[in-house]
Design a protein around this motif. Structure first.
Motif, short mmCIF file in Angstrom:
data_model
loop_
_atom_site.label_atom_id
_atom_site.label_comp_id
_atom_site.label_asym_id
_atom_site.label_seq_id
_atom_site.Cartn_x
_atom_site.Cartn_y
_atom_site.Cartn_z
N ARG A 124 0.84 -1.20 0.00
CA ARG A 124 0.00 0.00 0.00
C ARG A 124 0.87 1.25 0.00
NH1 ARG A 124 -5.22 -1.67 1.60
NH2 ARG A 124 -5.24 -3.77 2.51
N GLN A 155 -2.10 7.60 -9.04
CA GLN A 155 -1.87 9.00 -8.69
C GLN A 155 -0.39 9.37 -8.76
OE1 GLN A 155 -4.64 8.31 -4.96
NE2 GLN A 155 -4.29 10.50 -5.18
N TYR A 211 1.20 5.37 1.07
CA TYR A 211 0.69 6.40 1.99
C TYR A 211 1.52 7.68 1.83
CZ TYR A 211 -1.54 2.43 4.34
OH TYR A 211 -2.29 1.31 4.63
N ASP A 212 0.85 8.81 2.00
CA ASP A 212 1.62 10.05 2.12
C ASP A 212 2.02 10.22 3.57
OD1 ASP A 212 -0.55 11.07 3.56
OD2 ASP A 212 -1.36 12.20 1.86
N TRP A 213 2.69 11.32 3.90
CA TRP A 213 3.23 11.47 5.25
C TRP A 213 2.17 11.93 6.25
CZ3 TRP A 213 7.46 9.11 6.58
CH2 TRP A 213 8.35 8.74 5.57
N ASN A 214 0.94 12.10 5.78
CA ASN A 214 -0.20 12.34 6.68
C ASN A 214 -0.99 11.05 6.88
OD1 ASN A 214 0.25 15.14 7.10
ND2 ASN A 214 -0.58 15.54 5.04
N ASN A 215 -0.41 9.95 6.41
CA ASN A 215 -1.00 8.62 6.54
C ASN A 215 -2.28 8.44 5.73
OD1 ASN A 215 -0.28 6.12 7.65
ND2 ASN A 215 -1.88 6.27 9.22
N ASN A 216 -2.40 9.19 4.66
CA ASN A 216 -3.51 9.02 3.72
C ASN A 216 -3.10 8.00 2.66
OD1 ASN A 216 -5.19 11.15 4.85
ND2 ASN A 216 -3.72 12.59 3.94
N GLU A 217 -3.97 6.99 2.45
CA GLU A 217 -3.64 5.97 1.46
C GLU A 217 -3.89 6.51 0.06
OE1 GLU A 217 -4.40 1.23 0.43
OE2 GLU A 217 -5.40 2.16 2.16
N LEU A 218 -2.95 6.24 -0.84
CA LEU A 218 -3.02 6.71 -2.22
C LEU A 218 -3.17 5.54 -3.17
CD1 LEU A 218 -0.04 9.27 -2.11
CD2 LEU A 218 -2.47 9.72 -1.63
N ASP A 219 -3.62 5.84 -4.37
CA ASP A 219 -3.73 4.84 -5.43
C ASP A 219 -2.50 4.96 -6.32
OD1 ASP A 219 -4.76 4.00 -8.36
OD2 ASP A 219 -5.90 2.93 -6.82
#
Length: 430
Positions: A272, A285, A274-282
């Motif tokens: 998986r 993107q 994630y950005d550094w705000n812990n938001n999962e990305l596809d």
């Protein structure tokens, strides 16, 4: 008792007569062997088979419960250095010629004569044996002994790897011993009541308890361009069924190229983003033609395909490396085990984990280790007392029984300019 002995002898005679008679009935071609020759060869093969069983059992004598780095290793090395200085002073050993194909027991070749001479010079064969061109059980035993000493699979076959090791000049082996005695002296002090040592060139791990090796583990260590670091640290934590956070170096060298070729690679391997705000990305993107991915986090879910396997062993270091299990067990069967990105993969890791836990956290047993792994539960276990860990680089050492071991200078740290003979690596054997 006499009757039984006579009966046994009678059975043997009948068996030989039956074999002789059966062969005698076969038509003889111009090049066919006589029935007597066939019988003699059959008897010789049976003798070799018996000797082979003894040889394999005899290789157990090479195994010692004394660690590679012990209080006495320096003395063992000093004796080995004197031995190899004498070999060099007497002219060393001649190279074994390249055979057109692999040689094994039963072969007959003039190259076997050179092989016998080489094995006798290094003490792997009795110097009083004949210089016959026959690859018999004595040669098989000598080759296996040599292979064990050089970290090769002891199959008794003269193949490319064995021939390459045989043809390293004696002066190079002497220089290896002289180089490594300096390293061993530097580590000849007290290493701890309980400690773990990883010998990188040997790709081997020892768990040592009060001067005795409790267990040895085959390892996979860093590639030449992604070397396992040399350091001393302490193991402080175990992660059961861990996530794997992909290091930036692997994102750059491996993930980006693989995603450029195969857009489903991450999904298939349950990695998986994630950005550094812990938001999962596809994955769609991200521009995989740039280094943008190195600014993100990549984390692989626990499970059978996880690159860390069932457990990760953490120790303090600045290189982002650790010991761990692996789903790729086949690499442990190979002679060349330099395939990681710097971390150390551990064969039979559950045995090592149980040993690490047994004195620091008494309520842990092997059954509990197995149960925790089987449950798939994410669990971190702190060790009550850190256990010393040494990642070392020793390419030559001696054991209490006088056996001298050598390993390839895979990271070229011996300063000997490589260990291959002057005419280059062996390239013939098929």
């Amino acid at each position: 008792m006499v009757r039984i002995a006579r009966a046994g002898a009678k059975v043997a005679v009948i068996a030989q007569a039956t074999l002789f008679g059966a062969v005698a009935m076969l038509p003889l071609s111009a090049n066919a062997q006589s029935p007597l020759q066939v019988l003699q060869q059959h008897q010789k093969r049976e003798e070799w088979k018996s000797r082979l069983d003894e040889t394999i059992k005899g290789l157990d004598a090479f195994k010692s419960d004394q660690p590679t780095l012990s209080a006495d290793t320096v003395a063992y090395l000093e004796r080995s250095i004197e031995k190899y200085r004498a070999i060099v002073a007497n002219g060393g050993w001649a190279a074994v010629p390249n055979p057109p194909q692999k040689l094994r027991m039963g072969a007959r070749s003039q190259i076997v004569v050179a092989l016998r001479q080489r094995l006798m010079t290094s003490g792997d064969m009795d110097a009083n044996l004949s210089l016959s061109p026959s690859f018999d059980s004595d040669v098989d035993e000598g080759v296996r002994r040599f292979q064990v000493r050089h970290g090769l699979t002891p199959d008794g076959i003269l193949d490319r790897g064995t021939l390459g090791a045989l043809n390293v000049p004696a002066i190079v082996r002497l220089r290896q011993l002289e180089t490594n005695i300096v390293r061993v002296r530097a580590m000849s002090g007290f290493l701890g009541e309980r400690y773990v040592m990883v010998n990188i060139p040997a790709a081997e791990i020892e768990a040592v308890d009060n001067g005795v090796v409790r267990s040895r583990h085959t390892a996979v260590v860093g590639k030449i361009d992604r070397q396992t670091p040399i350091l001393a640290s302490k193991i402080y934590e175990l992660n059961f069924n861990p996530y794997w956070t992909v290091p930036v170096s692997i994102i750059r060298k491996d993930l980006i190229p693989k995603m450029s070729e195969d857009p489903e690679y991450l999904a298939r391997n349950k990695i998986r983003i994630y950005d550094w705000n812990n938001n999962e990305l596809d994955s769609t993107q991200i521009d995989w033609n740039t280094d943008d991915a190195t600014k993100l986090q990549f984390r692989q879910d626990p499970g059978e395909e996880n690159s860390l396997g069932s457990v990760r062993i953490n120790f303090h270091n600045q290189h982002q490396v650790y010991l761990h299990d692996t789903p790729s067990k086949s690499l442990f069967t190979k002679d060349y085990r330099f395939d990681s990105s710097g971390c150390v993969r551990v064969q039979n890791v559950r045995d090592l984990v149980t040993w690490l836990l047994e004195s620091t956290t008494p309520d842990w047993s092997r059954a509990r280790v197995d149960q925790t792994i089987a449950s798939g539960e994410r669990l971190d276990v702190k060790l009550d007392d850190g256990i010393p860990l040494y990642l070392t680089y020793v390419t030559a050492w001696s054991s209490p029984n006088g056996v001298v071991h050598f390993r390839e200078d895979i990271y070229n740290r011996d300063g000997l300019g490589g260990s291959m003979p002057e005419d280059g690596p062996v390239v013939v054997l098929q």
